[in-house]
Design an enzyme around this catalytic site. Sequence first.
Site, PDB file in Angstrom:
ATOM      1  N   CYS A 149       0.897  -1.151   0.032  1.00 43.26           N
ATOM      2  CA  CYS A 149       0.009  -0.075   0.058  1.00 43.26           C
ATOM      3  C   CYS A 149       1.074   1.234  -0.071  1.00 43.26           C
ATOM      4  O   CYS A 149       2.237   1.037  -0.109  1.00 43.26           O
ATOM      5  CB  CYS A 149      -0.954   0.010   1.298  1.00 43.26           C
ATOM      6  SG  CYS A 149      -2.163   1.290   1.185  1.00 43.26           S
ATOM      7  N   ILE A 150       0.609   2.482   0.043  1.00 42.25           N
ATOM      8  CA  ILE A 150       1.481   3.493  -0.157  1.00 42.25           C
ATOM      9  C   ILE A 150       2.398   3.489   1.154  1.00 42.25           C
ATOM     10  O   ILE A 150       3.342   4.047   0.823  1.00 42.25           O
ATOM     11  CB  ILE A 150       0.513   4.894  -0.249  1.00 42.25           C
ATOM     12  CG1 ILE A 150       1.476   6.003  -0.875  1.00 42.25           C
ATOM     13  CG2 ILE A 150       0.030   5.413   1.066  1.00 42.25           C
ATOM     14  CD1 ILE A 150       0.981   6.941  -1.714  1.00 42.25           C
TER      15      ILE A 150
END
Lengths: 78, 148
Positions: free
Chosen positions: A24-25
């Site tokens: 994910c980021i």
Amino acid sequence: MAADAGAIIAGLGGVDNIIEIEPCITRLRTEVHDASKVDAAALRAAGAHGVMAAGNIVQVVVGPEADTIASDIEDIIG
Amino acid sequence: MTTVLAPMGGTAVRLAEVPDPVFSAGMVGPGLAIDPVREPVVAVAPIDGIIMKLHPHAFVIVGDDGRGVLVHLGIDTVQLRGAGFELLTTEGARIRAGQPVVSWNPVSIEASGRSPVCPVVALDGDADYVTGLAHGRIDAGDDLFEWA
């Protein structure tokens, strides 16, 4: 500091313990065979900001380089 | 001093109330979240800088001082694999605060069973240096917090 891909694999219990790793980021969302083999202290030492585990899903918070680290890990585990 | 602007309109929510253990614990940094208006939204840049990371559901802008601000559009939205998000710029682009980055719709996020709340995080920041947190209703481009 960018987290070290090899040390993260070791902290997750090694290549054979990792089913899937998805960036994910700011975090690596990983699914492992055996969560008891995950070493949160080793993951922090490898550069993780934190580790959240729920069942066999382990989230390793590594900051915004998560996708780069995930691809490094995928290169190693093949 | 960096003034971080609201990337969208809505209601200010403390990070501690965000339904995600990483954000609510401040694990990636301090900041503030926005419970967005329930209508199609264009998320705008909260600071001037370079788009260091651009995912459909989240982006990071790094200012000239090297400090990064993360905007995350909804919770667990990585699972949507980009569906419902439209990128309006590119990774590596230089951008000014207030310029459009991603269009999305909090209504469809909520309909998928996810929280549409948007954490805005001073990456790796010290909570003692993040002040002036906004309260209540905010519009896109309003001051969200100060990062000293």
